[in-house]
Structure formats: C-alpha cells, structure tokens
Design a protein around this motif. Structure first.
Motif, PDB file in Angstrom:
ATOM      1  N   VAL A  75       0.981  -1.064  -0.264  1.00 28.20           N
ATOM      2  CA  VAL A  75       0.299  -0.204  -0.237  1.00 28.20           C
ATOM      3  C   VAL A  75       0.795   1.005   0.085  1.00 28.20           C
ATOM      4  CG1 VAL A  75      -1.446   1.113   1.056  1.00 28.20           C
ATOM      5  CG2 VAL A  75      -1.750  -0.966   1.401  1.00 28.20           C
ATOM      6  N   GLY A  76       0.608   2.114  -0.808  1.00 24.69           N
ATOM      7  CA  GLY A  76       1.223   3.815  -1.247  1.00 24.69           C
ATOM      8  C   GLY A  76       2.512   3.093  -1.462  1.00 24.69           C
ATOM      9  N   THR A  77       2.700   2.164  -1.986  1.00 29.68           N
ATOM     10  CA  THR A  77       4.769   2.363  -2.308  1.00 29.68           C
ATOM     11  C   THR A  77       5.065   3.099  -3.596  1.00 29.68           C
ATOM     12  OG1 THR A  77       4.485  -0.398  -2.589  1.00 29.68           O
ATOM     13  CG2 THR A  77       6.141   0.762  -4.027  1.00 29.68           C
ATOM     14  N   ASP A  78       6.274   4.192  -3.230  1.00 28.25           N
ATOM     15  CA  ASP A  78       6.702   4.835  -4.052  1.00 28.25           C
ATOM     16  C   ASP A  78       5.895   5.836  -4.231  1.00 28.25           C
ATOM     17  OD1 ASP A  78       9.003   3.558  -3.936  1.00 28.25           O
ATOM     18  OD2 ASP A  78       8.656   2.520  -5.987  1.00 28.25           O
ATOM     19  N   PHE A  79       4.894   6.431  -3.088  1.00 31.00           N
ATOM     20  CA  PHE A  79       4.014   7.705  -3.943  1.00 31.00           C
ATOM     21  C   PHE A  79       4.437   8.227  -3.887  1.00 31.00           C
ATOM     22  CE2 PHE A  79      -1.017   5.889  -3.268  1.00 31.00           C
ATOM     23  CZ  PHE A  79      -0.949   5.088  -4.403  1.00 31.00           C
ATOM     24  N   GLN A  80       5.694   8.705  -2.832  1.00 33.80           N
ATOM     25  CA  GLN A  80       6.381  10.217  -2.996  1.00 33.80           C
ATOM     26  C   GLN A  80       6.673  10.212  -3.870  1.00 33.80           C
ATOM     27  OE1 GLN A  80       7.870   9.261   1.221  1.00 33.80           O
ATOM     28  NE2 GLN A  80       6.716  11.460   1.968  1.00 33.80           N
ATOM     29  N   LYS A  81       8.106   9.900  -4.535  1.00 34.05           N
ATOM     30  CA  LYS A  81       8.497   9.542  -5.720  1.00 34.05           C
ATOM     31  C   LYS A  81       7.495   9.814  -6.823  1.00 34.05           C
ATOM     32  CE  LYS A  81      10.906   6.035  -8.870  1.00 34.05           C
ATOM     33  NZ  LYS A  81      11.772   5.297  -9.487  1.00 34.05           N
ATOM     34  N   TYR A  82       6.435   9.438  -6.925  1.00 33.76           N
ATOM     35  CA  TYR A  82       5.794   9.584  -7.979  1.00 33.76           C
ATOM     36  C   TYR A  82       4.695  11.136  -8.189  1.00 33.76           C
ATOM     37  CZ  TYR A  82       7.462   6.005 -10.259  1.00 33.76           C
ATOM     38  OH  TYR A  82       8.732   3.901 -10.667  1.00 33.76           O
ATOM     39  N   ALA A  83       4.674  11.548  -7.241  1.00 39.72           N
ATOM     40  CA  ALA A  83       3.999  12.595  -6.468  1.00 39.72           C
ATOM     41  C   ALA A  83       4.637  13.651  -6.859  1.00 39.72           C
ATOM     42  CB  ALA A  83       3.616  12.723  -5.268  1.00 39.72           C
ATOM     43  N   ALA A  84       6.327  14.064  -6.534  1.00 42.19           N
ATOM     44  CA  ALA A  84       7.195  14.035  -6.762  1.00 42.19           C
ATOM     45  C   ALA A  84       7.487  14.298  -7.986  1.00 42.19           C
ATOM     46  CB  ALA A  84       8.397  13.838  -6.500  1.00 42.19           C
ATOM     47  N   LEU A  85       7.292  13.307  -8.915  1.00 43.22           N
ATOM     48  CA  LEU A  85       8.172  13.165 -10.891  1.00 43.22           C
ATOM     49  C   LEU A  85       6.169  13.866 -11.044  1.00 43.22           C
ATOM     50  CD1 LEU A  85       8.360  10.115 -11.889  1.00 43.22           C
ATOM     51  CD2 LEU A  85       9.697  11.928 -11.093  1.00 43.22           C
ATOM     52  N   ALA A  86       5.310  14.086 -10.979  1.00 41.23           N
ATOM     53  CA  ALA A  86       4.039  14.278 -11.766  1.00 41.23           C
ATOM     54  C   ALA A  86       3.849  15.769 -11.231  1.00 41.23           C
ATOM     55  CB  ALA A  86       3.062  13.945 -11.035  1.00 41.23           C
ATOM     56  N   LYS A  87       4.690  16.211 -10.054  1.00 38.39           N
ATOM     57  CA  LYS A  87       4.251  18.437 -10.065  1.00 38.39           C
ATOM     58  C   LYS A  87       5.377  18.297 -10.110  1.00 38.39           C
ATOM     59  CE  LYS A  87       4.986  21.330  -5.795  1.00 38.39           C
ATOM     60  NZ  LYS A  87       4.601  20.975  -4.140  1.00 38.39           N
ATOM     61  N   ALA A  88       7.066  17.854 -10.606  1.00 35.02           N
ATOM     62  CA  ALA A  88       7.749  18.400 -11.294  1.00 35.02           C
ATOM     63  C   ALA A  88       7.512  18.034 -12.475  1.00 35.02           C
ATOM     64  CB  ALA A  88       9.586  17.634 -11.130  1.00 35.02           C
ATOM     65  N   GLN A  89       6.143  18.251 -13.285  1.00 36.89           N
ATOM     66  CA  GLN A  89       5.671  18.262 -14.297  1.00 36.89           C
ATOM     67  C   GLN A  89       4.797  18.878 -14.633  1.00 36.89           C
ATOM     68  OE1 GLN A  89       7.946  16.282 -16.846  1.00 36.89           O
ATOM     69  NE2 GLN A  89       8.713  15.931 -14.958  1.00 36.89           N
ATOM     70  N   GLY A  90       4.411  20.018 -13.505  1.00 33.47           N
ATOM     71  CA  GLY A  90       3.528  20.417 -13.817  1.00 33.47           C
ATOM     72  C   GLY A  90       1.426  19.973 -13.467  1.00 33.47           C
ATOM     73  N   PHE A  91       2.014  19.540 -12.984  1.00 30.80           N
ATOM     74  CA  PHE A  91       0.565  18.949 -11.915  1.00 30.80           C
ATOM     75  C   PHE A  91       0.533  19.537 -10.505  1.00 30.80           C
ATOM     76  CE2 PHE A  91       0.779  16.075 -15.418  1.00 30.80           C
ATOM     77  CZ  PHE A  91      -0.334  15.424 -15.412  1.00 30.80           C
ATOM     78  N   ARG A  92      -0.484  20.037 -10.387  1.00 29.91           N
ATOM     79  CA  ARG A  92      -1.046  20.458  -8.510  1.00 29.91           C
ATOM     80  C   ARG A  92      -2.017  19.638  -7.564  1.00 29.91           C
ATOM     81  NH1 ARG A  92      -4.271  25.356 -10.580  1.00 29.91           N
ATOM     82  NH2 ARG A  92      -4.858  24.235 -11.900  1.00 29.91           N
ATOM     83  N   TRP A  93      -2.267  18.998  -8.279  1.00 27.53           N
ATOM     84  CA  TRP A  93      -3.439  17.832  -7.683  1.00 27.53           C
ATOM     85  C   TRP A  93      -3.319  16.838  -7.319  1.00 27.53           C
ATOM     86  CZ3 TRP A  93      -5.735  22.385  -5.214  1.00 27.53           C
ATOM     87  CH2 TRP A  93      -5.545  23.639  -5.945  1.00 27.53           C
ATOM     88  N   ALA A  94      -4.022  16.061  -6.378  1.00 27.84           N
ATOM     89  CA  ALA A  94      -4.001  14.156  -6.601  1.00 27.84           C
ATOM     90  C   ALA A  94      -5.141  14.131  -6.392  1.00 27.84           C
ATOM     91  CB  ALA A  94      -3.694  13.613  -5.032  1.00 27.84           C
TER      92      ALA A  94
END
Length: 275
Positions: A243-262
């Motif tokens: 559960v929640g594996t690597d979420f911080q990593k991929y949330a950071a990647l998404a944020k770096a690409q300009g995404f603002r929301w989960a």
C-alpha cells in the motif's frame, strides 16, 4: 502524504487478494500517513476459458455487500484516514450489459475501468503476445482500452494503461508516448472531455521477474499539454505492505511536470487535493 490517497487496492474480496485484508491494508495506510485508501476489488464479468483452465476461481465476482460492510467496520478502527468503497471493472465487449446492470444495483465512491483480458486471451499467461511484435501488442492493448472505455463510460479512473507490459517477454518494456502518440491523444481527449482521471499505477514500475518498466514522462506531459489535470495514484496492492509504494516519488515526479493536484472520488464526486 495526507493529500495522497491510494485509490487502487485489493483485499480478501478479490479472487487474487487473499494475502491481505481490509483491516491489514488500512493499518499500513495509516502507518504510512496516507490521507486514505480505496478498495477497488476485481469485477471481471467476462473471463476467457484459458484463464479459467488455470485458475477456475478467477471468475468469482466481488461480494459488494460484504466488502462494503467490512470497509465500514474498519473505518471505525482508523478514523484518521478515509477508507473508500470502490470497484475495479474489467472492461470487455462481451460483458458490457452485465456491467451496466451490476453498476445500477450498487453504489461506490470510486470506479476504476481497466482492461485485463483482451479478446479471448489473458496477457498473464502469455498467449496474447504470440505472433505479435511489441509494438503490435502494446498498440492493440491501448486501442482496446480506448474502445471499451468509450463504449461504457461509467467509471472515474482509467486503470493501468501500461498493464500489458507486466507479463510480456519483449526487450522493450516501456510504453512510450512517441510510439503510440495517435492513440494516446485519443485516450487523453476522452479523459479530459469526460472528467476522468489518469492513473499512475506504481505496481507497473516495480521489478517483475527481473524486468522493470518505467513511467514515460512524455505521457504525463502530453496529457497536461492537452489540458488534463486529473491524476490519481494507485499501488494495485494485493499485499498490505505494498500500500502506498513509491507514492512520494511519483507525486514529486508529477509535481515536477506541472501537476498541482492528486485526485480521488467520494460518492463518485471528484476531490482534488494539492500535491
């Protein structure tokens, strides 16, 4: 992590989720500091004979009443997180009417639309790939995903667009935007126009029998470029520790690409929390 929901989990109510329970997975989500999790147990109302030959019980459908009663019980044990009621629909041309009937008879917080079986084959057992190049196999999977979600439409999150790479034996293990730009653009137009979420499924990027796919950031970039801003995160867990594996990593990647929301959904209504 409080903004992150694990929207794609399986438990004892999925035919292949017997290694964990609602309570065990919820405990891990709470320990990891997630905002919540959703149990989207499998509902494949058409299963190829090939699959039934190897796994006869794989045609079992989720007991929605029992699953939701257990979710309500466990929610009382972990009030610090939200535990959502979901389902993962296996989309297939041979069960569209059955799926519509089942959906009309039940209520969920979130619905994932996925492709597990293609025509009469199961990628897990390899026959889907026979006689196909990697480009033919991946392209046909994406085309099937688009066709079935457009034909059905009653879902919130498009599940694991790169599921097909998990079980192949090609050297090419990534689905890249540049190789399938036309069908990706059709998929993105549909998601954006209809307010559906694009899933980042972290299971797709774990090591499987020595092979490990990676997320093509050009997929995220093109989706955002076309106007997409609804992304959800899912571990596709069948074991509590996943559960929640690597979420911080991929949330950071998404944020770096300009995404603002989960994104997640409650009673089928979109909730966006800042990354």
């Amino acid at each position: 992590m409080k903004s992150l929901f694990d929207n794609h989990n399986h438990c004892e109510f999925s035919f292949d989720g017997k290694r964990t329970t609602v309570e065990a997975s919820a405990r891990v989500a709470a320990e990891k500091g997630l905002g919540g999790l959703c149990f989207a147990d499998h509902c494949d109302m058409y299963v190829p004979e090939q699959t039934l030959e190897f796994a006869p019980k794989s045609c079992d459908l989720v007991d929605v009443i029992a699953q939701q009663a257990e979710i309500e019980r466990v929610q009382g044990l972990f009030p610090q997180i939200k535990i959502l009621k979901g389902i993962e629909i296996g989309m297939h041309s041979k069960c569209r009417e059955d799926v519509k009937k089942m959906m009309a008879e039940n209520s969920f917080d979130q619905v994932i639309g996925s492709i597990h079986y293609i025509d009469d084959t199961d990628p897990f057992y390899g026959s889907f790939f026979e006689g196909k190049t990697w480009k033919e196999a991946y392209g046909y999977y994406l085309e099937t995903l688009y066709r079935e979600m457009a034909a059905w439409g009653d879902f919130d999150i498009m599940g694991h667009y790169d599921y097909v790479v998990r079980y192949c034996d090609y050297e090419q293990v990534d689905i890249l935007y540049k190789d399938f730009s036309d069908i990706f653009d059709e998929i993105f137009r549909y998601l954006i126009h209809n307010g559906k979420a694009l899933e980042i499924n972290t299971k797709s990027y774990q090591n499987y029998k020595g092979r490990q796919a990676s997320l093509d950031l050009n997929v995220l970039n093109r989706y955002r470029e076309m106007g997409g801003d609804i992304i959800s995160f899912g571990s596709d867990s069948h074991d509590a520790h996943v559960v929640g594996t690597d979420f911080q990593k991929y949330a950071a990647l998404a944020k770096a690409q300009g995404f603002r929301w989960a994104a997640h959904y409650e009673k089928r209504q979109l909730i966006q929390l800042p990354l």
